[in-house]
Design a protein around this motif. Structure first.
Motif, mmCIF file in Angstrom:
data_model
loop_
_atom_site.group_PDB
_atom_site.id
_atom_site.type_symbol
_atom_site.label_atom_id
_atom_site.label_comp_id
_atom_site.label_asym_id
_atom_site.label_seq_id
_atom_site.Cartn_x
_atom_site.Cartn_y
_atom_site.Cartn_z
ATOM 1 N N ALA A 6 0.837 -1.206 0.000
ATOM 2 C CA ALA A 6 0.000 0.000 0.000
ATOM 3 C C ALA A 6 0.870 1.254 0.000
ATOM 4 C CB ALA A 6 -0.907 -0.006 1.222
ATOM 5 N N ASN A 43 -9.959 3.143 -4.589
ATOM 6 C CA ASN A 43 -8.930 2.119 -4.385
ATOM 7 C C ASN A 43 -8.518 2.049 -2.911
ATOM 8 O OD1 ASN A 43 -6.896 0.273 -4.731
ATOM 9 N ND2 ASN A 43 -5.490 1.683 -5.760
ATOM 10 N N GLY A 46 -5.467 0.131 -1.632
ATOM 11 C CA GLY A 46 -4.152 0.503 -2.132
ATOM 12 C C GLY A 46 -3.418 1.503 -1.258
ATOM 13 N N PHE A 47 -4.082 1.988 -0.226
ATOM 14 C CA PHE A 47 -3.484 3.073 0.555
ATOM 15 C C PHE A 47 -3.599 2.821 2.051
ATOM 16 C CE2 PHE A 47 -4.560 4.744 -3.550
ATOM 17 C CZ PHE A 47 -3.490 5.567 -3.852
#
Lengths: 176, 176
Positions: A6, A43, A46-47
């Motif tokens: 991430a 998303n 993804g973070f």
């Protein structure tokens, strides 16, 4: 790019100068909303967002002039109170991340915000630092200093400074 | 955040000072790779990349001293040649976006890079400007100027400046 670790975004957050704790400043909320809307988007896996709140021990000394200290306990109480308020500030951001489904971490440090943020960037090594900015003019900046400019120069990672929207700027732009 | 308009990221790109056209500079490629890996990630439909290449008409006048101009056509040819090389530079970025499946646009402008970039930000209104930076020290900066610092101060959108990795820095850090 699939399956990569991430992207870790550190966001510096502080309390509102108008409403005080536990309310987040306009620019902190702006920086957070911007990161969600423009970077994280849909998303969410993804973070990871890393919220850092830096508490200023006694910002300019004036607070202390109205206080009477009679025992070591008085100081302890004061620090504990500020710390507690800081936790409620972070709670706002952590709750919102939880609702949206973005991983996050949040913590409090004491000290000079600009220096502590840069120090924490060095320690934690995020991919990106996002800081809110009041977008002050040069005259106002002399008196209040700007955390964002300092971080852009000294933080050891890419930095984005997010200015408040014009319609969110309080009457006195030094307020936040 | 689902179904929102794509986040538009403008990336300023220039040619390599070592290899010349059509090769992109180390910092341009770094800025592009960073945006893909850390921001776009697998969410290719959530972003649109806008590549702007600014050509400096005659960077410091020295180029012209070695050239002989006999007719207006000579000037036309020169400008056409530079423009063509600029197109090949942009081709690299557009091709890579096409492979990955990210929407993009690319265009060339003539002028002083830092001023043209800020002007184009005003016109195009991206959500974010990403510029590569050589990460020069204060002494080197005096002579070469820094586009990234100027944009961070003057561009009317959030700006990220991406420094080259230490292992990508050429022997002479002014090279790129």
């Amino acid at each position: 790019m699939e399956g990569a670790e991430a992207t870790r975004i550190m966001i510096g957050v502080n309390e509102s100068t108008i409403k005080g704790y536990p309310h987040a400043s306009i620019s902190s909320r702006g920086a957070f909303d911007w990161a969600l809307q423009k970077i994280v988007r849909s998303n969410t896996s993804g973070f990871k967002l890393l919220f850092l709140h830096v508490q200023v021990p006694d910002e300019d000394g004036f607070d202390d002039m109205d206080s009477l200290y009679a025992s070591p306990q008085d100081f302890k109480n004061m620090k504990y109170r500020d710390r507690t308020r800081g936790l409620h500030l972070l709670e706002y951001f952590v709750n919102r991340c939880h609702e949206i489904g973005v991983a996050c971490e949040a913590w409090i440090k004491m000290g000079d915000p600009k220096e502590v943020i840069c120090h924490e960037v060095k320690r934690v090594q995020p991919d990106l630092l996002v800081v809110g900015s009041r977008g002050l003019g040069p005259f106002q900046r002399v008196f209040v200093g700007t955390v964002s400019e300092f971080c852009q120069k000294h933080a050891e990672c890419p930095v984005i400074s997010i200015k408040r929207r014009a319609d969110e700027t309080p009457q006195d732009p030094v307020d936040d």
